[in-house]
Write a protein that holds these residues in place. Structure first.
Motif, PDB file in Angstrom:
ATOM      1  N   ALA A  16      44.965  42.939  35.099  1.00  0.00           N
ATOM      2  CA  ALA A  16      45.555  41.603  34.975  1.00  0.00           C
ATOM      3  C   ALA A  16      44.709  40.570  35.698  1.00  0.00           C
ATOM      4  CB  ALA A  16      46.982  41.605  35.515  1.00  0.00           C
ATOM      5  N   GLY A  17      43.415  40.570  35.373  1.00  0.00           N
ATOM      6  CA  GLY A  17      42.512  39.561  35.943  1.00  0.00           C
ATOM      7  C   GLY A  17      42.246  38.477  34.925  1.00  0.00           C
ATOM      8  N   CYS A  18      41.046  37.936  34.989  1.00  0.00           N
ATOM      9  CA  CYS A  18      40.706  36.772  34.170  1.00  0.00           C
ATOM     10  C   CYS A  18      40.818  37.046  32.670  1.00  0.00           C
ATOM     11  CB  CYS A  18      39.281  36.337  34.519  1.00  0.00           C
ATOM     12  SG  CYS A  18      38.765  34.890  33.622  1.00  0.00           S
ATOM     13  N   ALA A  19      40.165  38.098  32.186  1.00  0.00           N
ATOM     14  CA  ALA A  19      40.108  38.320  30.739  1.00  0.00           C
ATOM     15  C   ALA A  19      41.480  38.663  30.177  1.00  0.00           C
ATOM     16  CB  ALA A  19      39.107  39.441  30.439  1.00  0.00           C
ATOM     17  N   HIS A  48      39.489  32.102  44.623  1.00  0.00           N
ATOM     18  CA  HIS A  48      38.086  31.679  44.672  1.00  0.00           C
ATOM     19  C   HIS A  48      37.860  30.656  43.572  1.00  0.00           C
ATOM     20  CE1 HIS A  48      36.754  34.003  41.137  1.00  0.00           C
ATOM     21  NE2 HIS A  48      37.470  35.022  41.589  1.00  0.00           N
ATOM     22  N   ILE A  49      36.639  30.160  43.506  1.00  0.00           N
ATOM     23  CA  ILE A  49      36.316  29.120  42.510  1.00  0.00           C
ATOM     24  C   ILE A  49      35.597  29.745  41.321  1.00  0.00           C
ATOM     25  CG2 ILE A  49      34.778  27.116  42.123  1.00  0.00           C
ATOM     26  CD1 ILE A  49      37.228  26.333  43.728  1.00  0.00           C
ATOM     27  N   GLY A  51      33.130  28.365  38.386  1.00  0.00           N
ATOM     28  CA  GLY A  51      32.370  27.204  37.926  1.00  0.00           C
ATOM     29  C   GLY A  51      31.936  27.419  36.479  1.00  0.00           C
ATOM     30  N   ARG A 129      39.474  46.670  33.181  1.00  0.00           N
ATOM     31  CA  ARG A 129      39.106  47.183  34.512  1.00  0.00           C
ATOM     32  C   ARG A 129      37.578  47.183  34.617  1.00  0.00           C
ATOM     33  NH1 ARG A 129      41.432  52.893  34.211  1.00  0.00           N
ATOM     34  NH2 ARG A 129      40.420  52.602  32.198  1.00  0.00           N
ATOM     35  N   PRO A 130      37.042  46.880  35.783  1.00  0.00           N
ATOM     36  CA  PRO A 130      35.581  46.753  35.887  1.00  0.00           C
ATOM     37  C   PRO A 130      34.858  48.046  35.501  1.00  0.00           C
ATOM     38  CG  PRO A 130      36.680  46.094  37.921  1.00  0.00           C
ATOM     39  CD  PRO A 130      37.735  46.660  37.046  1.00  0.00           C
ATOM     40  N   PHE A 142      27.523  37.351  47.063  1.00  0.00           N
ATOM     41  CA  PHE A 142      27.628  36.060  47.748  1.00  0.00           C
ATOM     42  C   PHE A 142      28.821  35.998  48.686  1.00  0.00           C
ATOM     43  CE2 PHE A 142      31.040  35.003  44.842  1.00  0.00           C
ATOM     44  CZ  PHE A 142      30.682  35.716  43.698  1.00  0.00           C
ATOM     45  N   TYR A 176      24.714  27.464  47.030  1.00  0.00           N
ATOM     46  CA  TYR A 176      25.477  26.802  45.967  1.00  0.00           C
ATOM     47  C   TYR A 176      26.451  25.893  46.701  1.00  0.00           C
ATOM     48  CZ  TYR A 176      28.998  27.162  42.067  1.00  0.00           C
ATOM     49  OH  TYR A 176      29.904  26.956  41.054  1.00  0.00           O
ATOM     50  N   GLU A 225      35.391  33.062  50.562  1.00  0.00           N
ATOM     51  CA  GLU A 225      35.398  33.907  49.364  1.00  0.00           C
ATOM     52  C   GLU A 225      34.130  34.733  49.344  1.00  0.00           C
ATOM     53  OE1 GLU A 225      35.619  30.659  46.339  1.00  0.00           O
ATOM     54  OE2 GLU A 225      33.759  31.503  45.552  1.00  0.00           O
ATOM     55  N   LYS A 226      34.207  35.884  48.693  1.00  0.00           N
ATOM     56  CA  LYS A 226      32.995  36.684  48.542  1.00  0.00           C
ATOM     57  C   LYS A 226      33.090  37.463  47.245  1.00  0.00           C
ATOM     58  CE  LYS A 226      34.607  40.570  51.268  1.00  0.00           C
ATOM     59  NZ  LYS A 226      34.373  41.519  52.303  1.00  0.00           N
ATOM     60  N   TYR A 257      27.301  34.279  35.371  1.00  0.00           N
ATOM     61  CA  TYR A 257      28.419  33.478  34.870  1.00  0.00           C
ATOM     62  C   TYR A 257      29.251  34.327  33.904  1.00  0.00           C
ATOM     63  CZ  TYR A 257      27.013  29.039  36.893  1.00  0.00           C
ATOM     64  OH  TYR A 257      26.734  28.019  37.778  1.00  0.00           O
ATOM     65  N   PHE A 259      33.143  33.338  33.447  1.00  0.00           N
ATOM     66  CA  PHE A 259      34.404  32.688  33.067  1.00  0.00           C
ATOM     67  C   PHE A 259      34.318  32.066  31.665  1.00  0.00           C
ATOM     68  CE2 PHE A 259      37.332  29.096  32.882  1.00  0.00           C
ATOM     69  CZ  PHE A 259      38.521  29.732  33.204  1.00  0.00           C
ATOM     70  N   SER A 260      33.270  31.303  31.450  1.00  0.00           N
ATOM     71  CA  SER A 260      33.100  30.625  30.164  1.00  0.00           C
ATOM     72  C   SER A 260      32.939  31.649  29.027  1.00  0.00           C
ATOM     73  CB  SER A 260      31.851  29.740  30.264  1.00  0.00           C
ATOM     74  OG  SER A 260      31.564  29.125  29.064  1.00  0.00           O
TER      75      SER A 260
HETATM   76  C1  LIG Z   1      34.472  35.559  44.197  1.00  0.00           C
HETATM   77  C2  LIG Z   1      33.993  35.459  42.759  1.00  0.00           C
HETATM   78  C3  LIG Z   1      33.486  34.246  42.304  1.00  0.00           C
HETATM   79  C4  LIG Z   1      33.048  34.130  40.974  1.00  0.00           C
HETATM   80  N1  LIG Z   1      32.592  32.920  40.557  1.00  0.00           N
HETATM   81  C5  LIG Z   1      32.272  32.760  39.265  1.00  0.00           C
HETATM   82  C6  LIG Z   1      31.908  31.479  38.771  1.00  0.00           C
HETATM   83  O1  LIG Z   1      31.822  30.508  39.507  1.00  0.00           O
HETATM   84  N2  LIG Z   1      31.664  31.345  37.438  1.00  0.00           N
HETATM   85  C7  LIG Z   1      31.737  32.408  36.589  1.00  0.00           C
HETATM   86  O2  LIG Z   1      31.515  32.232  35.387  1.00  0.00           O
HETATM   87  N3  LIG Z   1      32.026  33.642  37.045  1.00  0.00           N
HETATM   88  C8  LIG Z   1      32.307  33.848  38.347  1.00  0.00           C
HETATM   89  N4  LIG Z   1      32.664  35.091  38.791  1.00  0.00           N
HETATM   90  C9  LIG Z   1      32.521  36.235  37.881  1.00  0.00           C
HETATM   91  C10 LIG Z   1      33.674  36.475  36.889  1.00  0.00           C
HETATM   92  O3  LIG Z   1      34.126  35.289  36.322  1.00  0.00           O
HETATM   93  C11 LIG Z   1      34.815  37.211  37.475  1.00  0.00           C
HETATM   94  O4  LIG Z   1      34.373  38.415  38.014  1.00  0.00           O
HETATM   95  C12 LIG Z   1      35.945  37.453  36.477  1.00  0.00           C
HETATM   96  O5  LIG Z   1      37.090  37.640  37.237  1.00  0.00           O
HETATM   97  C13 LIG Z   1      35.785  38.657  35.560  1.00  0.00           C
HETATM   98  O6  LIG Z   1      36.959  38.799  34.803  1.00  0.00           O
HETATM   99  P1  LIG Z   1      37.497  40.221  34.314  1.00  0.00           P
HETATM  100  O7  LIG Z   1      38.794  40.015  33.670  1.00  0.00           O
HETATM  101  O8  LIG Z   1      36.419  40.916  33.585  1.00  0.00           O
HETATM  102  O9  LIG Z   1      37.662  41.052  35.656  1.00  0.00           O
HETATM  103  P2  LIG Z   1      38.770  40.802  36.858  1.00  0.00           P
HETATM  104  O10 LIG Z   1      39.167  39.379  36.832  1.00  0.00           O
HETATM  105  O11 LIG Z   1      38.142  41.382  38.028  1.00  0.00           O
HETATM  106  O12 LIG Z   1      39.967  41.658  36.315  1.00  0.00           O
HETATM  107  C14 LIG Z   1      39.984  43.066  36.319  1.00  0.00           C
HETATM  108  C15 LIG Z   1      41.394  43.502  36.667  1.00  0.00           C
HETATM  109  O13 LIG Z   1      41.539  44.914  36.562  1.00  0.00           O
HETATM  110  C16 LIG Z   1      42.310  45.349  37.661  1.00  0.00           C
HETATM  111  N5  LIG Z   1      42.150  46.778  37.863  1.00  0.00           N
HETATM  112  C17 LIG Z   1      41.137  47.437  38.442  1.00  0.00           C
HETATM  113  N6  LIG Z   1      41.393  48.754  38.422  1.00  0.00           N
HETATM  114  C18 LIG Z   1      42.600  48.924  37.811  1.00  0.00           C
HETATM  115  C19 LIG Z   1      43.399  50.054  37.487  1.00  0.00           C
HETATM  116  N7  LIG Z   1      42.996  51.276  37.798  1.00  0.00           N
HETATM  117  N8  LIG Z   1      44.572  49.865  36.844  1.00  0.00           N
HETATM  118  C20 LIG Z   1      44.977  48.612  36.499  1.00  0.00           C
HETATM  119  N9  LIG Z   1      44.268  47.505  36.818  1.00  0.00           N
HETATM  120  C21 LIG Z   1      43.082  47.663  37.448  1.00  0.00           C
HETATM  121  C22 LIG Z   1      41.770  44.475  38.795  1.00  0.00           C
HETATM  122  O14 LIG Z   1      42.587  44.510  39.931  1.00  0.00           O
HETATM  123  C23 LIG Z   1      41.771  43.134  38.106  1.00  0.00           C
HETATM  124  O15 LIG Z   1      43.018  42.505  38.125  1.00  0.00           O
HETATM  125  C24 LIG Z   1      33.088  35.256  40.103  1.00  0.00           C
HETATM  126  C25 LIG Z   1      33.571  36.471  40.590  1.00  0.00           C
HETATM  127  C26 LIG Z   1      34.023  36.587  41.895  1.00  0.00           C
HETATM  128  C27 LIG Z   1      34.537  37.910  42.385  1.00  0.00           C
END
Ligand SMILES: Cc1cc2nc3c(=O)[nH]c(=O)nc-3n(C[C@H](O)[C@H](O)[C@H](O)COP(=O)(O)OP(=O)(O)OC[C@H]3O[C@@H](n4cnc5c(N)ncnc54)[C@H](O)[C@@H]3O)c2cc1C
Length: 363
Positions: A16-19, A48-49, A51, A129-130, A142, A176, A225-226, A257, A259-260
């Motif tokens: 339940a992250g960004c995507a 966190h932010i 961009g 999930r990553p 970072f 940055y 943030e990191k 990048y 998010f976009s």
């Molecule tokens: C601090 C930070 C700053 C960033 N800044 C930028 C930026 O400025 N611009 C940009 O374009 N990108 C940025 N990124 C990169 C990118 O946008 C993010 O990593 C983004 O959140 C990726 O989305 P996602 O849905 O793939 O993964 P996530 O948002 O990480 O979502 C994955 C989800 O899966 C969940 N998960 C993991 N394991 C399990 C499991 N076993 N069962 C169920 N759930 C699980 C996680 O907890 C999480 O909720 C940044 C990333 C970070 C960490």
């Protein structure tokens, strides 16, 4: 599996992250599908932010973004390039604002939330999930501080996307700097290298930057943030599921990048759903872009000291609009030619040769 009563197709979103939540928030555009998000309450993560450049597919994010800048700079020890745009400002949004907005929209759109993936969960699983990252892979890592200075010291009209006036001993390193106001800013120490640095490295870089470059000694740290963003193409977390977000190849390898590109990937999923029953997920990047990124990352890995020169030359060749389009995956052949023309030839030829020989498959 199809839901017999309404003849809707069940889709499970794992994570339940960004995507995952970005897609769930648009469930109203996918009327033939029933969505369930598997969320062990991880959406409540540290803020966190994000961009991004304002592009047509990001209008929902722009509505709740925190600030936009019509100017940005790339700076090295001896040069600075200022880009200006009217069409594609650089925007910043707080993670938790976006995630909460998506969460509320998902609830309004009757998306279900569950803690665990159970057997009766569906048909199609979209796994966010990553992915597993191979050892020694190239990373963007970072640490950032959001700070509040005692006085008005920052130029809040201009974002600094890369300032290379910092320690380059551990790999390509830049600061940055996003000034939210004349007193408040995000200051981030960002490294591209296969190995994370010790926490003091980033902390010192931020403090030194504020002191020596921004002439700011008195400030309060409001938030930290990191992050670690893997750069490359990775195998999906589970080969049986379709990957989305970082697990679906949405992170742009050459920049980190995502998010976009995640929003772009979701747009494509929604558009293609009109034609098929199963949701079709594809990479938001073209094969050409991924191939060029591979060479680029190899150059940064082998020759990190030329990175400042590469970025400043690229910025000099492009206008603000072209730069924004390039980093948003919207470059046409004219922009690509300008970028390729601006690059130092020998390291790129050597890196391409190594990739073609296949002796070092690492990203
Ligand atoms: C601090 C930070 C700053 C960033 N800044 C930028 C930026 O400025 N611009 C940009 O374009 N990108 C940025 N990124 C990169 C990118 O946008 C993010 O990593 C983004 O959140 C990726 O989305 P996602 O849905 O793939 O993964 P996530 O948002 O990480 O979502 C994955 C989800 O899966 C969940 N998960 C993991 N394991 C399990 C499991 N076993 N069962 C169920 N759930 C699980 C996680 O907890 C999480 O909720 C940044 C990333 C970070 C960490």
């Amino acid at each position: 599996m199809s839901n017999n009563v309404l003849d809707k197709t069940d889709v499970t979103l794992l994570g339940a992250g960004c995507a995952s939540l970005s897609l769930a928030s648009r469930a109203n555009e996918l009327e033939d599908y029933d969505f369930t998000v598997i969320d062990p309450e991880t959406h409540l993560a540290q803020d966190h932010i994000w961009g991004f450049w304002q592009m047509p597919w990001l209008s929902a994010a722009v509505l709740i973004s925190r600030k936009k800048w019509y100017n940005w700079k790339i700076i090295t020890t001896d040069k600075a390039v200022l880009h200006t745009t009217e069409a594609f400002p650089y925007s910043a949004i707080n993670r938790n604002d976006w995630i909460s907005d998506c969460f509320e929209k998902a609830i309004d759109n009757n998306v279900k939330f569950k803690r665990e993936l159970t057997k009766e969960c569906s048909s199609q699983v979209l796994d966010s999930r990553p992915p597993k990252i191979p050892k020694d892979n190239m990373l963007q890592h970072f640490v950032g501080y959001e700070i509040q200075a005692e006085k008005d010291v920052f130029d809040d009209t201009t974002a600094i996307l890369m300032d290379f006036r910092c320690d380059q001993s551990l790999g390509m390193h830049f600061i940055y700097f996003l000034p939210f106001s004349k007193r408040q800013a995000l200051v981030e120490s960002t490294l591209f290298s296969p190995k994370k640095a010790v926490p003091e490295f980033y902390d010192n870089a931020i403090k030194t930057y504020l002191d020596k470059i921004m002439f700011t000694k008195s400030y309060k740290i409001l938030r930290k943030e990191k992050g670690v963003i893997p750069l490359g193409i990775f195998e999906k977390r589970n080969p049986l599921y379709d990957g989305i977000g970082g697990n679906g190849g949405a992170i742009r390898p050459s920049s980190g990048y995502a998010f976009s590109f995640i929003q772009k990937q979701i747009d494509k999923i929604i558009k293609s759903s009109k034609k098929t029953k199963k949701l079709m997920v594809s990479s938001p990047h073209s094969k050409f872009e991924l191939c060029m990124d591979r060479i680029f990352i190899k150059v940064l890995r082998k020759y990190p000291l030329i990175a400042p020169d590469i970025f400043i030359k690229m910025a000099e060749k492009l206008t603000g609009d072209e730069f924004a389009k390039f980093l948003s995956g919207e470059a046409n052949y004219k922009i690509w030619l300008k970028v390729i023309y601006s690059m130092p030839k020998t390291p790129f030829i050597k890196a391409s040769h190594e990739i073609l020989k296949g002796t070092d498959p690492k990203w």
